[in-house]
Write a protein that holds these residues in place. Structure first.
Motif, PDB file in Angstrom:
ATOM      1  N   HIS A  85       0.936  -1.230   0.033  1.00  0.00           N
ATOM      2  CA  HIS A  85      -0.170  -0.014   0.031  1.00  0.00           C
ATOM      3  C   HIS A  85       0.912   1.079   0.010  1.00  0.00           C
ATOM      4  N   LYS A  86       0.228   2.355  -0.339  1.00  0.00           N
ATOM      5  CA  LYS A  86       1.045   3.779  -0.342  1.00  0.00           C
ATOM      6  C   LYS A  86       1.359   3.867   1.238  1.00  0.00           C
ATOM      7  N   SER A  87       2.472   4.637   1.619  1.00  0.00           N
ATOM      8  CA  SER A  87       2.612   4.535   2.894  1.00  0.00           C
ATOM      9  C   SER A  87       2.054   5.813   3.380  1.00  0.00           C
ATOM     10  N   GLY A  88       1.536   5.534   4.716  1.00  0.00           N
ATOM     11  CA  GLY A  88       1.093   6.831   5.381  1.00  0.00           C
ATOM     12  C   GLY A  88       2.129   7.380   6.348  1.00  0.00           C
ATOM     13  N   THR A  93       6.099   6.641  -1.282  1.00  0.00           N
ATOM     14  CA  THR A  93       6.473   5.413  -1.210  1.00  0.00           C
ATOM     15  C   THR A  93       5.521   4.250  -0.982  1.00  0.00           C
ATOM     16  N   VAL A  94       5.668   2.937  -1.382  1.00  0.00           N
ATOM     17  CA  VAL A  94       4.732   1.960  -1.415  1.00  0.00           C
ATOM     18  C   VAL A  94       5.444   0.887  -0.359  1.00  0.00           C
ATOM     19  N   ASN A  95       4.701   0.539   0.562  1.00  0.00           N
ATOM     20  CA  ASN A  95       5.379  -0.728   1.443  1.00  0.00           C
ATOM     21  C   ASN A  95       4.522  -1.696   1.953  1.00  0.00           C
ATOM     22  N   ALA A 139      10.067  -1.240   1.650  1.00  0.00           N
ATOM     23  CA  ALA A 139       9.464  -0.042   1.012  1.00  0.00           C
ATOM     24  C   ALA A 139      10.235   0.378  -0.437  1.00  0.00           C
ATOM     25  N   LEU A 140       9.574   0.722  -1.409  1.00  0.00           N
ATOM     26  CA  LEU A 140      10.021   1.224  -2.696  1.00  0.00           C
ATOM     27  C   LEU A 140       9.439   2.599  -2.994  1.00  0.00           C
ATOM     28  N   PRO A 173      -1.223 -10.993  -2.156  1.00  0.00           N
ATOM     29  CA  PRO A 173      -1.504 -11.128  -3.736  1.00  0.00           C
ATOM     30  C   PRO A 173      -1.027  -9.972  -4.228  1.00  0.00           C
ATOM     31  N   THR A 174      -0.837  -9.963  -5.576  1.00  0.00           N
ATOM     32  CA  THR A 174      -0.337  -8.872  -6.237  1.00  0.00           C
ATOM     33  C   THR A 174      -1.452  -8.082  -6.590  1.00  0.00           C
ATOM     34  N   VAL A 175      -1.258  -6.582  -6.266  1.00  0.00           N
ATOM     35  CA  VAL A 175      -2.036  -5.536  -6.359  1.00  0.00           C
ATOM     36  C   VAL A 175      -1.288  -4.394  -7.130  1.00  0.00           C
ATOM     37  N   SER A 176      -2.412  -3.704  -8.024  1.00  0.00           N
ATOM     38  CA  SER A 176      -2.123  -2.602  -8.866  1.00  0.00           C
ATOM     39  C   SER A 176      -1.991  -1.229  -8.078  1.00  0.00           C
ATOM     40  N   ILE A 177      -1.132  -0.372  -8.176  1.00  0.00           N
ATOM     41  CA  ILE A 177      -1.175   0.850  -7.460  1.00  0.00           C
ATOM     42  C   ILE A 177      -0.781   1.877  -8.406  1.00  0.00           C
ATOM     43  N   ARG A 178      -1.471   3.078  -8.325  1.00  0.00           N
ATOM     44  CA  ARG A 178      -1.148   4.172  -9.096  1.00  0.00           C
ATOM     45  C   ARG A 178      -0.676   5.047  -8.097  1.00  0.00           C
ATOM     46  N   CYS A 179       0.399   5.852  -8.721  1.00  0.00           N
ATOM     47  CA  CYS A 179       1.186   6.925  -8.010  1.00  0.00           C
ATOM     48  C   CYS A 179       0.871   8.160  -8.692  1.00  0.00           C
TER      49      CYS A 179
END
Length: 179
Positions: A85-88, A93-95, A139-140, A173-179
């Motif tokens: 998920h997007k980091s809060g 970043t996504v973590n 995180a990335l 699971p694999t998820v799609s994330i839009r940044c």
């Protein structure tokens, strides 16, 4: 003079041949390096499989007490089952967060958590000694794409418990994330 010119022309010709040979070697070398890098990338991206077990029980049998059991579990932490998920906490970043929890302290927990995307990966180690829990996070930088997390841990039982050492693991699971 005429001879010197011929010598210079012959010298220049030799230099061009040498430069051409070095250029050919550099091109061939770069192609070989690229092929080797591609092979190395295939090796580094090929990860060992995540163990099928995400839970384990360590048991101790003694003559004076009934069987004692320590339950341990590896899990992903956060909303929606801990999917990436997007980091809060760190903007941009996504973590993915993971943890191992046991009902009693164990000798040692040594783990790794990885966040993988179609843009790259990050693997971080985590662990504890003589504790009930251990937590990890990877995180990335956020880039629109597909992400999944993997976590593995080696659990070391206290003296008198069996099995002595066990591996546990879990995947998101694999998820799609839009940044």
């Amino acid at each position: 003079m005429g001879q010197q010119r011929r010598g210079s022309a012959a010298g220049l010709k030799r230099k061009l041949v040498a430069v051409g040979a070095v250029t050919v070697m550099a091109v061939v070398g770069n192609a070989a390096t690229a092929a080797a890098r591609a092979g190395a990338d295939a090796v580094t991206t090929a990860r060992p499989p995540v163990p099928a077990k995400s839970k384990v029980d360590f048991s101790a049998h003694s003559k004076t007490h009934a069987a004692r059991v320590i339950h341990c579990e590896i899990r992903f932490i956060g909303a929606h089952g801990g999917i990436p998920h997007k980091s809060g906490h760190v903007h941009g970043t996504v973590n993915v967060r993971t943890g191992v929890t046991c009902t009693q302290p164990i000798r040692m927990i040594r783990g790794k958590v990885g966040l993988f995307s179609n843009h790259g990966s990050k693997i971080k180690a985590f662990g504890s000694t003589g504790a009930r829990t251990a937590k990890g996070n990877a995180a990335l930088v956020c880039r629109t794409g597909r992400y999944h997390g993997e976590a593995v841990a080696t659990l070391y039982a206290p003296a008198g418990y069996s099995p002595r050492v066990v591996n546990v693991g879990k995947k998101t699971p694999t998820v799609s994330i839009r940044c």
